[in-house]
Design a protein around this motif. Structure first.
Motif, PDB file in Angstrom:
ATOM      1  N   THR A  36      -5.098   1.513  -6.967  1.00  0.00           N
ATOM      2  CA  THR A  36      -3.929   0.805  -7.472  1.00  0.00           C
ATOM      3  C   THR A  36      -2.733   1.209  -6.624  1.00  0.00           C
ATOM      4  OG1 THR A  36      -2.662   0.218  -9.461  1.00  0.00           O
ATOM      5  CG2 THR A  36      -3.262   2.544  -9.178  1.00  0.00           C
ATOM      6  N   SER A  62       5.635  -7.759  -5.584  1.00  0.00           N
ATOM      7  CA  SER A  62       6.496  -8.841  -5.121  1.00  0.00           C
ATOM      8  C   SER A  62       7.954  -8.594  -5.491  1.00  0.00           C
ATOM      9  CB  SER A  62       6.023 -10.174  -5.712  1.00  0.00           C
ATOM     10  OG  SER A  62       6.866 -11.234  -5.316  1.00  0.00           O
ATOM     11  N   LEU A 116       2.371 -16.466  -6.799  1.00  0.00           N
ATOM     12  CA  LEU A 116       2.979 -15.664  -7.857  1.00  0.00           C
ATOM     13  C   LEU A 116       4.240 -16.309  -8.413  1.00  0.00           C
ATOM     14  CD1 LEU A 116       2.603 -12.121  -6.275  1.00  0.00           C
ATOM     15  CD2 LEU A 116       1.354 -12.993  -8.255  1.00  0.00           C
ATOM     16  N   SER A 117       5.028 -16.876  -7.528  1.00  0.00           N
ATOM     17  CA  SER A 117       6.299 -17.498  -7.935  1.00  0.00           C
ATOM     18  C   SER A 117       6.828 -18.280  -6.752  1.00  0.00           C
ATOM     19  CB  SER A 117       7.323 -16.443  -8.357  1.00  0.00           C
ATOM     20  OG  SER A 117       7.698 -15.645  -7.248  1.00  0.00           O
ATOM     21  N   GLU A 173       2.722  -8.890  -9.071  1.00  0.00           N
ATOM     22  CA  GLU A 173       4.083  -9.263  -9.464  1.00  0.00           C
ATOM     23  C   GLU A 173       5.058  -8.108  -9.276  1.00  0.00           C
ATOM     24  OE1 GLU A 173       3.335 -12.868 -12.693  1.00  0.00           O
ATOM     25  OE2 GLU A 173       3.529 -10.797 -13.412  1.00  0.00           O
ATOM     26  N   GLU A 174       4.629  -6.903  -9.610  1.00  0.00           N
ATOM     27  CA  GLU A 174       5.518  -5.757  -9.417  1.00  0.00           C
ATOM     28  C   GLU A 174       5.752  -5.495  -7.937  1.00  0.00           C
ATOM     29  OE1 GLU A 174       6.197  -1.172 -11.004  1.00  0.00           O
ATOM     30  OE2 GLU A 174       4.536  -2.378 -11.789  1.00  0.00           O
ATOM     31  N   TRP A 234      -6.579  -7.440  -6.697  1.00  0.00           N
ATOM     32  CA  TRP A 234      -5.328  -7.047  -7.332  1.00  0.00           C
ATOM     33  C   TRP A 234      -5.022  -7.955  -8.520  1.00  0.00           C
ATOM     34  CZ3 TRP A 234      -4.768  -2.488  -5.715  1.00  0.00           C
ATOM     35  CH2 TRP A 234      -4.928  -2.137  -4.379  1.00  0.00           C
ATOM     36  N   THR A 235      -4.579  -7.356  -9.610  1.00  0.00           N
ATOM     37  CA  THR A 235      -4.254  -8.123 -10.806  1.00  0.00           C
ATOM     38  C   THR A 235      -2.898  -8.806 -10.651  1.00  0.00           C
ATOM     39  OG1 THR A 235      -3.119  -6.290 -11.899  1.00  0.00           O
ATOM     40  CG2 THR A 235      -5.529  -6.451 -12.212  1.00  0.00           C
ATOM     41  N   ARG A 236      -2.638  -9.771 -11.506  1.00  0.00           N
ATOM     42  CA  ARG A 236      -1.352 -10.462 -11.451  1.00  0.00           C
ATOM     43  C   ARG A 236      -0.203  -9.481 -11.670  1.00  0.00           C
ATOM     44  NH1 ARG A 236       0.554 -15.416 -11.263  1.00  0.00           N
ATOM     45  NH2 ARG A 236      -1.558 -16.282 -11.353  1.00  0.00           N
ATOM     46  N   SER A 237      -0.354  -8.584 -12.626  1.00  0.00           N
ATOM     47  CA  SER A 237       0.741  -7.647 -12.902  1.00  0.00           C
ATOM     48  C   SER A 237       0.988  -6.724 -11.713  1.00  0.00           C
ATOM     49  CB  SER A 237       0.445  -6.834 -14.167  1.00  0.00           C
ATOM     50  OG  SER A 237      -0.728  -6.058 -14.010  1.00  0.00           O
ATOM     51  N   GLU A 238      -0.068  -6.278 -11.051  1.00  0.00           N
ATOM     52  CA  GLU A 238       0.100  -5.434  -9.867  1.00  0.00           C
ATOM     53  C   GLU A 238       0.844  -6.190  -8.771  1.00  0.00           C
ATOM     54  OE1 GLU A 238      -3.720  -2.415  -9.807  1.00  0.00           O
ATOM     55  OE2 GLU A 238      -4.096  -4.533  -9.359  1.00  0.00           O
TER      56      GLU A 238
END
Length: 391
Positions: A149, A188, A220-221, A185-186, A179-183
């Motif tokens: 991670t 990014s 992601l965005s 996103e942080e 990699w997870t979305r939360s990983e």
């Protein structure tokens, strides 16, 4: 439905392939079973071979361009496999993913700028940064609950005004993390805050095991899309690395134009006829073949996992979420990198990748390629057992 035979052993020696014909150069002996280079020993799918043969029948191989059908194949594959709606004008080319990374480094930074790399990671990342005279900044990964991670605290501590780029391995090589979305996103959010462009190597993005979903970084965005360069290829998936055809997806118009300009300065954009033909065939017809491949690879992994538990319990296996590459911790045997490689080559007679080459955190580890017929994997595991059980 055609059933593909991944058990077939296809001799590769004498074809100038790196995995087999460069064994002596790599291991100083020809007497090893090669389970190292990240290509597979499976036959390139018939629909790709037939498409290449058909094009080869026209006996002029002159200058060509990429037709709409080429771009439509990419667009369709991204939509079906990754739920990513991309546009033709986002797509560019590279002879390989590493070449694409390097061109992007040269395009979106200048000599002396800092580039973040997250080891242990695919070792050409280091060469791409150092070879372009950028400053390499390491943000080592952490192991939590048996998987890699990100270390965000360390990342934030390493960033300064000269930090311009971050090279992301997504999915991760050598650990096989999706990699997870939360990983993501942080990661990014940190990069956006500091104006750091993310160059994402997603060459293993098709090779995802059940229960996991690959998330292209640009999805992601809207902000992440504008702040990223995504490098992909059919090469690992369909065993066509020798055709030197990769794709680079850059949603942001100005960034895309800058990359295209750098690509064309070196007259690299054309690629080669057969690489384009192979890519189009792969992305138009490869879904069922890929599903069967992933089932086979997972069975290979389960075989390896069971074998290690029964016969080499001191070896810790990082469970992959993607790829055909397995990250193995041999540190319990108390050898340094040089000793471990020497023992594996001379006693086990198996050619693996030295973990130390992947950077910080790789010492005491080896990378093993399970992208091979099961009988070959079984032989490799037996050789490791015979050698390490003597210690």
């Amino acid at each position: 439905m055609k059933k593909y035979n991944f058990d077939e052993v296809i001799p590769r020696s004498g074809t100038n392939c790196i995995k087999y014909d460069a064994k002596e150069w790599m291991f100083k002996t020809d007497d090893v079973l090669p389970l190292w280079v990240a290509d597979t020993d499976f036959r390139t799918p018939d629909f790709i071979v037939e498409a290449i043969k058909k094009r080869a029948e026209h006996e002029i191989y002159g200058y060509t361009f990429k037709p709409d059908s080429y771009y439509n194949a990419i667009i369709g594959w991204m939509e079906r496999r990754h739920n990513w709606s991309i546009k033709k004008e986002w797509i560019s080319f590279s002879p390989g993913v590493v070449a694409g990374l390097t061109i992007a480094i040269e395009t979106f930074s200048k000599p002396g700028d800092s580039v973040i790399v997250q080891p242990p990671v695919y070792f050409p990342f280091f060469d791409s940064v150092k070879g372009t005279k950028r400053k390499l900044i390491e943000n080592p990964l952490k192991i939590e609950n048996g998987r890699f991670t990100f270390d965000f605290d360390d990342l934030k501590s390493k960033i300064d005004k000269n930090t311009k780029l971050l090279l992301l391995c997504n999915p991760q090589n050598p650990g096989g993390m999706v990699w997870t979305r939360s990983e993501l996103e942080e990661l990014s959010a940190i990069c956006l805050k500091h104006g750091i462009t993310v160059i994402s190597d997603e060459i293993h993005s098709d090779l995802i095991f059940e229960g996991h979903t690959h998330i292209p970084f640009s999805t992601l965005s809207e902000e992440a899309a504008k702040n990223s360069v995504v490098c992909m290829a059919p090469s690992k998936t369909f065993n066509v690395a020798g055709l030197a055809s990769s794709l680079v997806i850059i949603p942001e118009k100005a960034k895309h134009a800058r990359y295209e300009r750098a690509l064309n300065v070196g007259h690299l954009g054309m690629g080669n006829i057969f690489g384009s033909v192979a890519l189009e065939a792969a992305y138009n017809h490869g879904d069922e073949w890929l599903e069967q491949l992933m089932d086979y690879l997972w069975e290979n992994y389960l075989l390896l996992e069971k074998f290690m538990k029964q016969h080499l319990p001191k070896v810790k296996v990082m469970k992959p979420e993607a790829t055909f590459l397995i990250w193995l911790d041999f540190s319990a045997y108390g050898m340094n990198d040089e000793e471990l490689m020497k023992f594996t080559v001379e006693k086990a007679k198996v050619g693996l990748n030295n973990g130390g080459r992947f950077g910080t955190g790789g010492d005491g580890w080896l990378r093993l390629n399970i992208g091979c017929p099961r009988s070959v994997l079984e032989e490799g595991l037996e050789r490791l057992k015979t050698a390490f059980c003597q210690i």
